[in-house]
Design an enzyme around this catalytic site. Structure first.
Site, mmCIF file in Angstrom:
data_model
loop_
_atom_site.group_PDB
_atom_site.id
_atom_site.type_symbol
_atom_site.label_atom_id
_atom_site.label_comp_id
_atom_site.label_asym_id
_atom_site.label_seq_id
_atom_site.Cartn_x
_atom_site.Cartn_y
_atom_site.Cartn_z
ATOM 1 C CE LYS A 1 -24.597 -32.853 -20.329
ATOM 2 N NZ LYS A 1 -24.579 -33.677 -21.549
ATOM 3 C CB THR B 1 -14.361 -31.589 -25.423
ATOM 4 O OG1 THR B 1 -15.181 -30.895 -24.472
ATOM 5 C CG2 THR B 1 -14.278 -33.058 -25.057
ATOM 6 C CE1 TYR C 1 -23.316 -29.552 -19.764
ATOM 7 C CE2 TYR C 1 -22.165 -29.400 -17.662
ATOM 8 C CZ TYR C 1 -22.339 -30.018 -18.887
ATOM 9 O OH TYR C 1 -21.545 -31.089 -19.237
ATOM 10 C CB ILE D 1 -16.963 -37.123 -26.594
ATOM 11 C CG1 ILE D 1 -16.180 -36.520 -25.438
ATOM 12 C CG2 ILE D 1 -17.326 -38.569 -26.271
ATOM 13 C CD1 ILE D 1 -16.993 -36.380 -24.159
#
Length: 349
Positions: free
Chosen positions: A233, A266, A229, A72
Site C-alpha cells: 500500500k 468487507t 500488505y 468496495i
C-alpha cells in the site's frame, strides 16, 4: 572435535539470534498494523462523513473497476453505473461478475455494465485484458485500481513476485501504463481522464526497502504478511506521486490520485489470525464503514468536478489528507517508480 565445536557453536548462536530477531519483527509488524487500524477506526467514528454534492452524470464516459464485482469494488461499479457510465468489471471469475451485474441492473435498469476477465496475479492476464479492452475501441475516462489482497499467507505469483506486491501494486502499475495512451486520447475537452489507486492508512506503518520487492521472500518467520500488505500500500502511494509528476511534466491529460477508502466491512479480513477473528467479526458489524460509503469516497475522487485538475494527492473521506513522512520522500518515490518499471520489463519513463 574441539575445532568442529568451535565452528558450529557460533553458527548456531548466530542462527538462533536471527530466528529470534525475525520472530520479534513479525510480532511488531502485527502490533503496528492493528494499532494503526484501531487509531484509524477511532478517527473514522469521531469524524463526520464529508458532504458530497451531487456528482455529475457520467453518461458519456467509460470506467474500468478492478475487483468490481465484490466488496468496495461492487459499490464503486454500482455508483458509477447509476451515474450513467459504461462500467467494465475487471475480475477473475465470470460467475461472480455476472451476479454483480444482475444486482446492479435490479436497481439501475438501464445500467451498462460488462465483464472482462482479469487476474492480477498474472502479467499475461493484465496484458491480455488491456489488449481486449483496446480492441473494443471504447474510450476510457476512469481507471479505478481497486482490487487487492490482504494478509494472505506467503505465496509467489507465476511471474515470481510476492503476491501482495504484484496483485496490489505491480499489476495495477502495468495496467495503467498499458491504458495511459487510450486515456489521454479519451480525456474530455478542458478536463482529464482519471486514475484512482486504492491505497490504505496502513501505509503509515510499512517497513519498506525497495530492494525487498525484487527478492524472493523465504517462507519462514522473516516473512510477514502484515508488513507485505502495508508495504504494498505504501508502494502504491509512492508510485502515484512519481507517476503524477511525470504526467504533469509531459502535459498529459491524465491525473492520478490515491485513496484510503476507510476501515471497511468487507471480506478482506478472512486472513486475520483465528485468535482475533471473532472479535473482528463483531467490530466489523458494529463499527466499520459500509462498502457503499467507502465506494462513494473513491467515486468522488473519480468524478467530482472540484478535482478536475487535481493530481498527485492522497484522499480519505472525500478530503485531501497528509500521507506518511516516508511516502513524501521524492528520492524514494523515484526509486520505487524506477524499480517498478524495471520489474515490469519497461523503461522508467
Amino acid at each position: 572435535m574441539a575445532v568442529e565445536e568451535q565452528t558450529i557453536l557460533p553458527q548456531f548462536v548466530s542462527s538462533s539470534v536471527q530466528v529470534v530477531r525475525n520472530i520479534v519483527l513479525y510480532v511488531l509488524y502485527v502490533i503496528k498494523l492493528y494499532v494503526i487500524g484501531a487509531i484509524a477506526l477511532i478517527c473514522q467514528l469521531l469524524e463526520k462523513s464529508a458532504p458530497v454534492r451531487g456528482l455529475p452524470s457520467q453518461s458519456s464516459r467509460t470506467a474500468i473497476v478492478t475487483g468490481g464485482a465484490c466488496g468496495i469494488g461492487f459499490h464503486i461499479s454500482k455508483q458509477l453505473a447509476s451515474l450513467g457510465a459504461t462500467v467494465v468489471i475487471a475480475c477473475r471469475h465470470k460467475a461472480e461478475a455476472d451476479d454483480a451485474i444482475a444486482k446492479i441492473k435490479e436497481d439501475c435498469h438501464n445500467a451498462n455494465v460488462v465483464f472482462m476477465q482479469l487476474d492480477l496475479a498474472s502479467f499475461k492476464s493484465v496484458r491480455d485484458f488491456a489488449a481486449k479492452f483496446l480492441s473494443t475501441k471504447w474510450p476510457l475516462h476512469i481507471l479505478i485500481n481497486n482490487a487487492g489482497i490482504m494478509l494472505a499467507p506467503f505465496g509467489e505469483t507465476e511471474d515470481g513476485f510476492e503476491r501482495h506486491v504484484q496483485v496490489n501494486h505491480l499489476s495495477h502499475a502495468l495496467l495503467t501504463s498499458l491504458l495511459k495512451k487510450k486515456m489521454e486520447s479519451s480525456a474530455p475537452e478542458g478536463g482529464a481522464a482519471r486514475v484512482v489507486n486504492v491505497s490504505s492508512v496502513v501505509h503509515h506503518v510499512a517497513s519498506f526497502d525497495p530492494k525487498t520487492f525484487e527478492e524472493k521472500q523465504p517462507h519462514d518467520w522473516s516473512y510477514s504478511p502484515h508488513n507485505a500488505y502495508a508495504a504494498s500500500k505504501l508502494a502504491i502511494l509512492l508510485y502515484t506521486y512519481a507517476l503524477s509528476r511525470r504526467l504533469a511534466e509531459d502535459g498529459s491529460k491524465v491525473t492520478v490520485n490515491a485513496v484510503h477508502p476507510g476501515i471497511v466491512n468487507t471480506g478482506l479480513y478472512h486472513n486475520v489470525h483465528w485468535s482475533i477473528s471473532c472479535l473482528m467479526d463483531i467490530l466489523k458489524e458494529l463499527f466499520f464503514m459500509s462498502p457503499e460509503q467507502a465506494g462513494l469516497s473513491v467515486v468522488y475522487v473519480a468524478t467530482s468536478p472540484d478535482l478536475e485538475e487535481t493530481s498527485g494527492c492522497y484522499f480519505s473521506n472525500c478530503q485531501k489528507v497528509g500521507s506518511s513522512t516516508l511516502s513524501k520522500l521524492p528520492s524514494l518515490q523515484e526509486d520505487v517508480y524506477t524499480k517498478t518499471c524495471q520489474m515490469l520489463g519497461k523503461k522508467s519513463n
